[in-house]
Design an enzyme around this catalytic site. Structure first.
Site, PDB file in Angstrom:
ATOM      1  N   ASP A   1      -4.286  -4.980   5.855  1.00 17.00           N
ATOM      2  CA  ASP A   1      -4.457  -5.870   4.698  1.00 17.00           C
ATOM      3  C   ASP A   1      -3.392  -6.886   4.182  1.00 17.00           C
ATOM      4  OD1 ASP A   1      -6.164  -6.845   2.441  1.00 17.00           O
ATOM      5  OD2 ASP A   1      -5.325  -5.297   1.015  1.00 17.00           O
TER       6      ASP A   1
ATOM      7  N   SER B   1       0.871  -1.130  -0.098  1.00 14.19           N
ATOM      8  CA  SER B   1       0.022   0.158  -0.026  1.00 14.19           C
ATOM      9  C   SER B   1       0.862   1.416  -0.036  1.00 14.19           C
ATOM     10  CB  SER B   1      -0.645  -0.065   1.207  1.00 14.19           C
ATOM     11  OG  SER B   1      -1.765   1.017   1.196  1.00 14.19           O
ATOM     12  N   THR B   2       0.854   1.960   1.020  1.00 13.71           N
ATOM     13  CA  THR B   2       1.672   3.237   1.202  1.00 13.71           C
ATOM     14  C   THR B   2       3.120   2.877   0.936  1.00 13.71           C
ATOM     15  OG1 THR B   2       0.092   4.074   2.742  1.00 13.71           O
ATOM     16  CG2 THR B   2       2.067   5.443   2.523  1.00 13.71           C
TER      17      THR B   2
ATOM     18  N   MET C   1      -0.235   0.875   5.019  1.00  9.38           N
ATOM     19  CA  MET C   1      -0.880   1.337   6.270  1.00  9.38           C
ATOM     20  C   MET C   1      -1.955   0.047   6.435  1.00  9.38           C
ATOM     21  SD  MET C   1      -1.941   5.274   5.975  1.00  9.38           S
ATOM     22  CE  MET C   1      -0.505   6.560   5.729  1.00  9.38           C
TER      23      MET C   1
ATOM     24  N   HIS D   1      -2.731  -0.970  -3.239  1.00  7.98           N
ATOM     25  CA  HIS D   1      -4.000  -0.026  -3.218  1.00  7.98           C
ATOM     26  C   HIS D   1      -3.572   1.302  -4.082  1.00  7.98           C
ATOM     27  CE1 HIS D   1      -4.259  -2.050   1.071  1.00  7.98           C
ATOM     28  NE2 HIS D   1      -4.780  -2.854   0.073  1.00  7.98           N
TER      29      HIS D   1
END
Length: 389
Positions: A333, A210-211, A330, A237
């Protein structure tokens, strides 16, 4: 603790609107505003804010050039505002590579349908970005999560059956930061020094992030040779309008082939398929051959695409024959999907805290005791070359 913010945008209306929203939280103080990138660089040096919000198209100096200069002089977490178009995606990816942490659509109607939801998203995103720098306060402790129901989740998506709304965790982030921007401040799970045996054969290698993911994936995948012996599936993401540009970018930089996944794609060695934004990607075993199913992005799921959904499908379709890798991001997931893979006999690797932009997703996997190897970002690519046959 109050988070100080510098707003950089050539639109006076946007500067005023953003300032009003952020200051309404009581947790954020806008300490300055700049009308172009050059002013932004100068104010960043003088004010030393905790976070900078940055437009990308401005006179005198554009946002990407400003980010590069800020990262060179005094690194500060930067949240980019961009358009959800192909060109906006290309520019945003350039900004992330330059050192920006995350991004949001500049058209507020694309973020939320009402003012209260809009305010929450903007405020939460700025606070999340602030936590990614050294010296910032640690992220709030994660809320207790319900028992895993990811198996029912993925089966429900495939069949169209409804499933319960998941308990929210941390909001998903999307992008990267410059060297020196830290993680959550949480204690890292112990690094696992295991004796590395001979290379193993895997039916599929899955990578979730993600991030910080765009730059992290670029770092990992560019280390792989064109002859890499296993197919890869990538879950980042990211909005639907961004994943095509991101796949094209990776394909130009890597020796392996990278493209956005389509329904019915057949996985093969040396090919990495990126899950399309706004949808879910599942992998099926059809006579020993791995094929992709692309399904609508169920509104009841927090993440579209979702690492848990893809990894859960790998666990069911190729039990004990897959490798899951969790990179910076973050939230949590990927934890439930990794648990399913681990229970089926597959292997799990995760990125370490020091090299993560946000040590959320890899921390969740490591703290759950699911990780076989904890590796720095620069170790993961070479370790894949060494460990996958």
């Amino acid at each position: 603790m109050t988070v100080s913010v510098l707003v950089v945008d050539d639109s006076g209306f946007f500067r005023k609107r953003l300032t009003e929203i952020l200051t309404s939280s009581g947790q954020i103080k806008v300490v300055g505003a700049a009308a172009n990138g050059r002013e932004g660089v100068e104010l960043a040096e003088r004010l030393r804010p905790d976070v900078i919000t940055m437009d990308y198209e401005m006179p005198v100096m554009d946002g990407i050039s400003a980010v590069r200069e800020i990262m060179r002089k005094h690194p500060v977490p930067v949240l980019m505002f961009s358009s959800l178009t192909y060109e906006g995606a290309r520019v945003t990816l350039d900004a992330l590579e330059a050192g920006a942490v995350d991004f949001l659509p500049k058209n507020f109607e694309e973020i939320a349908r009402d003012n209260s939801q809009l305010q929450k998203i903007l405020i939460d995103r700025v606070l999340d970005v602030a936590r990614s720098r050294p010296g910032a306060r640690p992220a709030a402790p994660a809320r207790p999560e319900p028992p895993s129901n990811i198996a029912r989740t993925t089966e429900g998506i495939a069949s169209g059956r409804p499933r319960p709304e998941p308990t929210p965790h941390q909001r998903p982030g999307l992008q990267d930061r410059a060297p020196g921007v830290g993680s959550t401040g949480e204690a890292e799970a112990p690094r696992r020094h295991l004796r590395r045996g001979p290379a193993k054969h895997y039916a599929v290698v899955g990578i979730g992030t993600s991030t910080g993911g765009p730059v992290a994936l670029q770092r990992v995948l560019t280390a792989l040779p064109a002859s890499f012996p296993a197919p890869l599936v990538l879950v980042q993401h990211m909005p639907a309008s961004f994943t095509p540009a991101f796949a094209e970018r990776l394909n130009k930089l890597c020796r392996i082939e990278v493209r956005q996944a389509e329904d019915g794609d057949v996985l093969r060695p040396g090919l990495a398929l990126l899950a399309p934004g706004g949808k879910q990607m599942m992998i099926e075993n059809r006579g020993g051959q791995a094929r992709v199913r692309i399904l609508p992005g169920d509104e009841r799921l927090n993440y579209k695409p979702c690492v848990d959904v893809t990894f859960g499908s790998l666990a069911r379709s190729f039990p004990g024959k897959t490798l899951g890798v969790i990179l910076t991001g973050m939230g949590s997931d990927g934890k439930d999907g990794c648990r399913m893979m681990k229970q089926s006999g597959s292997d799990i690797w995760s990125q370490d805290e020091k090299s993560s932009v946000i040590y959320g997703m890899p921390m969740a996997v490591a703290k759950a005791g699911l990780t076989d190897e904890v590796l720095s970002l620069d170790e993961i690519g070479p370790r894949l070359v060494e460990g996958v046959s």
